[in-house]
Scaffold this motif. Structure first.
Motif, mmCIF file in Angstrom:
data_model
loop_
_atom_site.group_PDB
_atom_site.id
_atom_site.type_symbol
_atom_site.label_atom_id
_atom_site.label_comp_id
_atom_site.label_asym_id
_atom_site.label_seq_id
_atom_site.Cartn_x
_atom_site.Cartn_y
_atom_site.Cartn_z
ATOM 1 N N ALA A 85 5.177 2.968 1.599
ATOM 2 C CA ALA A 85 6.245 2.082 1.127
ATOM 3 C C ALA A 85 5.700 0.707 0.718
ATOM 4 O O ALA A 85 6.223 0.081 -0.211
ATOM 5 C CB ALA A 85 7.305 1.921 2.216
ATOM 6 N N PHE A 86 4.651 0.251 1.408
ATOM 7 C CA PHE A 86 4.045 -1.044 1.090
ATOM 8 C C PHE A 86 3.052 -0.924 -0.067
ATOM 9 O O PHE A 86 2.596 -1.949 -0.572
ATOM 10 C CB PHE A 86 3.297 -1.603 2.303
ATOM 11 C CG PHE A 86 4.166 -1.997 3.466
ATOM 12 C CD1 PHE A 86 5.545 -1.939 3.403
ATOM 13 C CD2 PHE A 86 3.580 -2.430 4.655
ATOM 14 C CE1 PHE A 86 6.347 -2.298 4.489
ATOM 15 C CE2 PHE A 86 4.359 -2.802 5.742
ATOM 16 C CZ PHE A 86 5.749 -2.730 5.658
ATOM 17 N N ASP A 87 2.697 0.310 -0.455
ATOM 18 C CA ASP A 87 1.666 0.558 -1.471
ATOM 19 C C ASP A 87 0.386 -0.183 -1.090
ATOM 20 O O ASP A 87 -0.210 -0.903 -1.887
ATOM 21 C CB ASP A 87 2.157 0.132 -2.858
ATOM 22 C CG ASP A 87 1.256 0.650 -3.978
ATOM 23 O OD1 ASP A 87 0.513 1.628 -3.734
ATOM 24 O OD2 ASP A 87 1.281 0.064 -5.080
ATOM 25 N N TYR A 88 -0.038 0.022 0.146
ATOM 26 C CA TYR A 88 -1.138 -0.740 0.729
ATOM 27 C C TYR A 88 -2.446 0.038 0.646
ATOM 28 O O TYR A 88 -2.590 1.114 1.246
ATOM 29 C CB TYR A 88 -0.809 -1.060 2.187
ATOM 30 C CG TYR A 88 -1.779 -1.987 2.876
ATOM 31 C CD1 TYR A 88 -1.549 -3.357 2.923
ATOM 32 C CD2 TYR A 88 -2.928 -1.497 3.494
ATOM 33 C CE1 TYR A 88 -2.423 -4.215 3.558
ATOM 34 C CE2 TYR A 88 -3.821 -2.341 4.131
ATOM 35 C CZ TYR A 88 -3.567 -3.700 4.159
ATOM 36 O OH TYR A 88 -4.443 -4.544 4.788
ATOM 37 N N GLY A 89 -3.403 -0.494 -0.096
ATOM 38 C CA GLY A 89 -4.725 0.109 -0.168
ATOM 39 C C GLY A 89 -4.712 1.519 -0.699
ATOM 40 O O GLY A 89 -3.886 1.895 -1.541
#
Length: 264
Positions: free
Chosen positions: A137-141
């Motif tokens: 959901a955060f589009d993290y890494g």
């Protein structure tokens, strides 16, 4: 058809006028002072400009280490494993090599001292499946959490680049994450590093193991001057964790002074 082509041409001109500017700068001397090789990227939001040193490294992924404490703290608040930044988290008596870890903690002190046992404790309660949902959901890494389920941000296949850190920090700063605004605002207060008359430097360090001798050293965050945000990410590789830990701050401050964002 002719009208459609004209419209598309006009739209392309408009999009070009709003295109992000990318400026490469030579900040190598600041890294050379500490005998390290790394990168620095700063995004000036008002001018839609990226300023980068060593752009290939800025696009290379590294273990996030304690820079993950920014989203991790948000997740912990969202999941209710800690209700407030001042809630006491009891120390279990295990002796750690870092003196400040050997005591009761709060979310505030856990961020300040990068207290690993607090966050591994959160991970035991939250579970890897929920982390996967948040990271997506955060589009993290690279979103790859394959690794130890209670310390995947320290070991395993989880990677994030300096450029990706900037993308996440912009969403965090502007409350554009699918979580309660209150959770984000609480964490923002925990990561303030320094202040001047008209500026605030916020961020989080990290130090991750690359191999038997080398570490990736991080400092990521944002700089606010006259209510104008700049987002930054620095990393470098070092074989001396303790000897170069303060270099993260010093290099960042030197670059901000060269850019005339901070006065000498």
């Amino acid at each position: 058809m002719k009208n459609l082509l004209s419209l598309l041409f006009l739209l392309s001109l408009v999009s070009l006028s709003y295109a992000q500017k990318i400026t490469e700068r030579n900040f190598k001397p600041y890294f050379d002072r500490y005998g390290v090789n790394g990168c620095f990227v700063l995004f000036d939001e008002a001018n839609n400009e990226f300023i980068r040193y060593n752009p290939a490294v800025c696009d290379s992924g590294f273990i996030p280490a304690s820079t993950f404490k920014i989203p991790h703290s948000v997740i912990a608040l969202e999941e209710g494993v800690v209700s407030d930044t001042n809630q006491v988290i009891p120390w279990d008596g295990h002796e750690w090599p870092i003196k400040n870890w050997n005591q009761d903690q709060t979310l505030r002190t856990a961020v300040k001292y990068s207290c690993v046992w607090v966050y591994t404790g959160f991970a035991e309660k939250i579970g890897i499946d929920k982390y996967r949902k948040y990271v997506q959901a955060f589009d993290y890494g690279n979103k790859n959490l394959n690794g130890p389920p209670t310390r995947f941000w320290l070991a395993g296949e989880f990677r994030i680049s300096a450029n990706q850190q900037i993308a996440f920090l912009r969403k965090f700063y502007h409350n554009n994450l699918p979580v309660a605004k209150e959770s984000i605002e609480k964490v923002k207060k925990l990561i303030v590093l320094d202040k001047g008359d008209n500026w605030i430097l916020s961020g989080k360090t990290g130090g991750g193991v690359l191999d038997d001798t080398d570490y990736v050293m991080w400092l990521v965050g944002y700089f606010e001057k006259d209510n104008h945000p700049y987002f930054y990410a620095l990393n470098f590789v070092s074989d001396d964790f303790n000897g170069t830990s303060q270099a993260r701050y010093k290099i960042t401050k030197d670059i901000l002074m060269e850019l005339k964002l901070i006065e000498p």
